[in-house]
Design an enzyme around this catalytic site. Structure first.
Site, PDB file in Angstrom:
ATOM      1  N   LYS A   1       4.824  67.732  23.462  1.00 34.41           N
ATOM      2  CA  LYS A   1       3.937  66.826  22.727  1.00 34.41           C
ATOM      3  C   LYS A   1       4.080  67.039  21.213  1.00 34.41           C
ATOM      4  O   LYS A   1       4.746  67.969  20.763  1.00 34.41           O
ATOM      5  CB  LYS A   1       2.486  67.022  23.193  1.00 34.41           C
ATOM      6  CG  LYS A   1       2.255  66.654  24.667  1.00 34.41           C
ATOM      7  CD  LYS A   1       2.643  65.240  24.997  1.00 34.41           C
ATOM      8  CE  LYS A   1       2.150  64.673  26.304  1.00 34.41           C
ATOM      9  NZ  LYS A   1       2.397  65.379  27.547  1.00 34.41           N
TER      10      LYS A   1
HETATM   11  C1  LIG Z   1       1.509  65.039  28.883  1.00 34.46           C
HETATM   12  C2  LIG Z   1       0.646  63.999  29.452  1.00 34.46           C
HETATM   13  C3  LIG Z   1      -0.483  64.320  30.222  1.00 34.46           C
HETATM   14  C4  LIG Z   1      -0.783  65.690  30.737  1.00 34.46           C
HETATM   15  O1  LIG Z   1      -0.940  66.683  29.811  1.00 34.46           O
HETATM   16  P1  LIG Z   1      -0.639  68.213  30.249  1.00 34.46           P
HETATM   17  O2  LIG Z   1      -1.112  68.979  29.067  1.00 34.46           O
HETATM   18  O3  LIG Z   1       0.832  68.327  30.478  1.00 34.46           O
HETATM   19  O4  LIG Z   1      -1.447  68.502  31.461  1.00 34.46           O
HETATM   20  C5  LIG Z   1      -1.309  63.297  30.638  1.00 34.46           C
HETATM   21  N1  LIG Z   1      -1.044  62.026  30.343  1.00 34.46           N
HETATM   22  C6  LIG Z   1       0.041  61.670  29.635  1.00 34.46           C
HETATM   23  C7  LIG Z   1       0.256  60.220  29.341  1.00 34.46           C
HETATM   24  C8  LIG Z   1       0.936  62.635  29.183  1.00 34.46           C
HETATM   25  O5  LIG Z   1       2.028  62.271  28.513  1.00 34.46           O
END
Ligand SMILES: *Cc1c(COP(=O)(O)O)cnc(C)c1O
Length: 377
Positions: A187
């Site tokens: 992210k």
């Molecule tokens: C990364 C992501 C998540 C989940 O986040 P995590 O921290 O990996 O649990 C949920 N929704 C979307 C759209 C994502 O890209």
């Protein structure tokens, strides 16, 4: 030549993250909670413009806790964006609730307000709506909020990919009752793994709901000397070490957004003239964080998405398809889906997520564009 990632962790040049982690070591505040967690929640909430937030172990945990905070129970219907990562939808199943998937529109790539309205006609007793801001592009929150307010149904924004995106003067994740963020490794900022839930209800209510989420996330332990439990708890809290990384990363979020936007502008400038290529949608009064730069190759484009991905792979460069819609996932077979002309399926079949790593130089971008341009020759 070095491998180029789609998106990978990018710690601050100043070493802020290590300073906060060192502080935690020096005070032996290794676990579980402590100053970094409290400060990260405050600093993060201030950054996005929310009343309060709970730091959690993952974005998925944030979505799960938001559903619980919104009162979702067994058998309740939840409208969930269809074009997304499965982590948006999975927590609906954790609560034995029933997802109904809503197709995207082509203007935003996110939840279609028109399909949402039709979904309300079919399921007037729906209990929550879960739009996503895919790739950092904001959903049409004006219309979505208008529709949901008219039906008095809470909105949970999955802003996992859109930290820092501004829509009509306001950051994504602060329009709905709840906003969920992720600090997973790929992210825009990362804590190695983590998430945040913010609440945007009136201040007192928000603080109360976030306190409840912290309670559930630390095993739902009642106030007593012994271990007393009246509710099912979870071990979802972020650790003080991890929160230290988050505090350091938050100091460079605006730099990261600027670089992500530069990457997108670079692709537009250097690939925009190619036949059949177009770019993810941008609108006036919006500042997407451009977490990933995504191109779309039209049906009559001489080059197919797979050609692009394979050519980049041969150069040791990572790229990937657009998310596969939930209604096409075997695990969600049998769930209802409100169609808007299969926009999600179209984007899945025609899109490519280009390398968007903020550590890339312009020389890296030039190499990527050369490889892609070569396919049109
Ligand atoms: C990364 C992501 C998540 C989940 O986040 P995590 O921290 O990996 O649990 C949920 N929704 C979307 C759209 C994502 O890209």
């Amino acid at each position: 030549m070095a491998h180029i990632y789609l998106a990978s962790p990018h710690m601050s040049a100043e070493g802020y993250e290590q300073q906060y982690v060192k502080e935690a070591f020096d005070t032996n505040w290794i676990a579980p909670l402590g100053k970094n967690v409290n400060e990260f929640e405050k600093e993060f909430s201030a950054y996005v413009g929310a009343h309060d937030g709970a730091a959690l172990s993952a974005g998925t945990a944030a979505i799960h806790m938001a559903l619980k905070a919104a009162g979702i129970k067994k058998g309740d219907i939840v409208f969930c964006q269809d074009l997304t990562f499965s982590a948006t939808a999975n927590p609906i199943i954790y609560e034995d609730a029933v997802p109904v998937f809503i197709d995207s529109d082509y203007e935003t790539w996110n939840m279609s307000p028109e399909a949402l309205e039709r979904a309300f006609e079919k399921y007037p007793n729906v209990k929550a709506v879960l739009p996503v801001h895919l790739y950092g592009l904001p959903a049409n929150m004006d219309r979505i909020m208008e529709i949901c307010k008219a039906h008095h149904v809470p909105v949970i924004e999955d802003a996992a990919e859109s930290l820092g995106t501004i829509y009509h003067g306001q950051k994504t994740g602060t329009f709905g009752d709840y906003g969920c963020f992720s600090f997973n490794g790929n992210k825009i900022i990362t804590t190695s793994g983590g998430g945040m839930l913010v609440c945007n209800l009136p201040e007192e209510k928000a603080k109360e709901r976030v306190a409840k989420v912290r309670f559930w996330s630390t095993q739902a332990r009642e106030k007593a000397r012994h271990y007393e439990h009246k509710e099912i708890g979870y071990n979802y809290r972020m650790s003080n070490i991890v929160a230290g990384i988050g505090r350091g990363q938050l100091k460079v979020i605006d730099e990261r957004i600027a670089q992500k936007r530069h990457i997108f502008a670079y692709y537009q400038e250097h690939l925009g003239d190619l036949e059949g290529i177009s770019f993810m949608p941008m609108h006036e009064n919006e500042r997407p964080n451009c977490w990933l730069s995504v191109i779309e190759l039209s049906d009559d484009c001489p080059v197919k998405p797979l050609d692009v991905m394979v050519a980049l792979e041969q150069g040791d460069i990572e790229s990937r398809p657009v998310w596969k819609p939930m209604h096409l996932q075997p695990v969600f077979a049998g769930c209802d889906y409100i169609d808007n002309g299969e926009v999600g399926k179209y984007l899945f079949e025609h899109g490519v997520c280009l390398p968007s790593d903020t550590k890339m130089t312009d020389a890296d971008l030039e190499r990527i564009c050369d490889i892609i341009r070569g396919l049109w020759k």
